[in-house]
Design a protein around this motif. Structure first.
Motif, PDB file in Angstrom:
ATOM      1  N   ILE A   1      -3.300  -0.279  -9.984  1.00 36.01           N
ATOM      2  CA  ILE A   1      -3.745  -0.017  -8.579  1.00 36.01           C
ATOM      3  C   ILE A   1      -5.089  -0.414  -8.693  1.00 36.01           C
ATOM      4  CG2 ILE A   1      -4.485   1.911  -7.302  1.00 36.01           C
ATOM      5  CD1 ILE A   1      -1.287   1.547  -7.280  1.00 36.01           C
ATOM      6  N   ARG A   2      -5.552  -1.234  -7.858  1.00 33.56           N
ATOM      7  CA  ARG A   2      -6.863  -1.821  -7.456  1.00 33.56           C
ATOM      8  C   ARG A   2      -7.637  -0.923  -6.645  1.00 33.56           C
ATOM      9  NH1 ARG A   2      -7.436  -5.117  -3.144  1.00 33.56           N
ATOM     10  NH2 ARG A   2      -5.563  -5.319  -1.861  1.00 33.56           N
ATOM     11  N   GLU A   3      -7.345  -0.108  -5.779  1.00 35.01           N
ATOM     12  CA  GLU A   3      -7.949   0.800  -4.851  1.00 35.01           C
ATOM     13  C   GLU A   3      -7.235   2.083  -4.458  1.00 35.01           C
ATOM     14  OE1 GLU A   3      -9.698   0.594  -0.284  1.00 35.01           O
ATOM     15  OE2 GLU A   3      -9.500  -1.359  -1.508  1.00 35.01           O
ATOM     16  N   VAL A   4      -8.018   3.393  -4.459  1.00 34.92           N
ATOM     17  CA  VAL A   4      -7.286   4.550  -4.289  1.00 34.92           C
ATOM     18  C   VAL A   4      -8.420   4.895  -3.155  1.00 34.92           C
ATOM     19  CG1 VAL A   4      -6.942   6.820  -5.065  1.00 34.92           C
ATOM     20  CG2 VAL A   4      -6.364   4.846  -6.293  1.00 34.92           C
ATOM     21  N   SER A   5      -7.861   5.345  -1.923  1.00 36.00           N
ATOM     22  CA  SER A   5      -8.582   6.003  -1.016  1.00 36.00           C
ATOM     23  C   SER A   5      -8.111   7.203  -0.425  1.00 36.00           C
ATOM     24  CB  SER A   5      -8.509   5.043   0.593  1.00 36.00           C
ATOM     25  OG  SER A   5      -9.087   3.825   0.285  1.00 36.00           O
TER      26      SER A   5
ATOM     27  N   TYR B   1       1.344   5.129   0.883  1.00 35.27           N
ATOM     28  CA  TYR B   1       0.759   6.149   1.263  1.00 35.27           C
ATOM     29  C   TYR B   1       1.226   7.468   0.677  1.00 35.27           C
ATOM     30  CZ  TYR B   1      -0.343   9.699   4.915  1.00 35.27           C
ATOM     31  OH  TYR B   1      -1.129  10.816   5.673  1.00 35.27           O
TER      32      TYR B   1
ATOM     33  N   ASP C   1      -0.303  -1.785  -5.000  1.00 35.64           N
ATOM     34  CA  ASP C   1      -1.608  -2.105  -5.609  1.00 35.64           C
ATOM     35  C   ASP C   1      -2.873  -1.348  -5.001  1.00 35.64           C
ATOM     36  OD1 ASP C   1      -1.864  -3.624  -3.393  1.00 35.64           O
ATOM     37  OD2 ASP C   1      -2.379  -5.367  -4.437  1.00 35.64           O
ATOM     38  N   GLU C   2      -2.614  -0.625  -3.926  1.00 37.09           N
ATOM     39  CA  GLU C   2      -3.477   0.163  -3.045  1.00 37.09           C
ATOM     40  C   GLU C   2      -2.736   1.582  -2.951  1.00 37.09           C
ATOM     41  OE1 GLU C   2      -6.044  -1.481  -0.062  1.00 37.09           O
ATOM     42  OE2 GLU C   2      -4.508  -3.066  -0.453  1.00 37.09           O
TER      43      GLU C   2
ATOM     44  N   TYR D   1      -3.401   5.216  -0.604  1.00 34.47           N
ATOM     45  CA  TYR D   1      -4.218   5.873   0.563  1.00 34.47           C
ATOM     46  C   TYR D   1      -3.502   7.146   0.596  1.00 34.47           C
ATOM     47  CZ  TYR D   1      -6.236   7.279   4.761  1.00 34.47           C
ATOM     48  OH  TYR D   1      -6.947   8.264   5.593  1.00 34.47           O
TER      49      TYR D   1
ATOM     50  N   LEU E   1       0.639  -1.174  -0.049  1.00 33.33           N
ATOM     51  CA  LEU E   1      -0.033  -0.001   0.053  1.00 33.33           C
ATOM     52  C   LEU E   1       0.931   1.402   0.212  1.00 33.33           C
ATOM     53  CD1 LEU E   1      -3.201   0.856   1.715  1.00 33.33           C
ATOM     54  CD2 LEU E   1      -1.307   2.196   2.220  1.00 33.33           C
TER      55      LEU E   1
ATOM     56  N   ARG F   1      -1.272   5.630 -11.060  1.00 35.62           N
ATOM     57  CA  ARG F   1      -1.960   4.490 -11.939  1.00 35.62           C
ATOM     58  C   ARG F   1      -1.276   3.959 -13.318  1.00 35.62           C
ATOM     59  NH1 ARG F   1      -7.109   2.681 -11.112  1.00 35.62           N
ATOM     60  NH2 ARG F   1      -8.146   3.780  -9.349  1.00 35.62           N
TER      61      ARG F   1
END
Length: 124
Positions: free
Chosen positions: A118-122, A42, A89-90, A92, A40, A113
């Motif tokens: 990347i499968r998830e962006v928060s 950050y 792949d994530e 935050y 992840l 990206r």
């Protein structure tokens, strides 16, 4: 004359050291070395329009020119992690106020990206 990236990194580094934090530039070995295991990522956007006294996160008062330079420098740092073989792949994104410059934030997310699947962006 120093370029804006170096000046920005020096200014942010001094601010962070004032708060007893340490900046680890890419020239120093990271705690986790590159591997095939996705991690992840950050991303910290330290700028806020107002500095809330209750917030304990590292933050600085928003300045348009400084923030724009920070976002440009951020892409260079992110590229360095890709060059070193890190796989994310994530993502935050926290802060401060990460959405303080939405067009710049969008550009950074698109850049990330383009480097990794990347499968998830928060975004905080």
């Amino acid at each position: 004359m120093k370029d804006i990236s170096e000046l920005l990194l020096n200014k942010v580094s001094k601010m962070m050291m004032h708060w007893s934090l340490r900046v680890y530039p890419l020239s120093e070995p990271p705690v986790h070395t590159a591997s095939d295991t996705p991690l992840l990522l950050y991303v910290h956007i330290p700028f806020c329009e107002e500095l809330c006294p209750y917030c304990s996160f590292f933050k600085v008062k928003f300045d348009d020119e400084l923030a724009a330079a920070y976002f440009d420098t951020l892409e260079k740092e992110i590229q360095g992690y890709s060059d070193k073989g890190f796989i994310f792949d994530e993502v935050y994104i926290g802060g401060g106020t990460p959405t303080v410059m939405p067009e710049h934030l969008g550009k950074v997310i698109r850049f990330i990206r383009s480097l990794w699947d990347i499968r998830e962006v928060s975004v905080e």
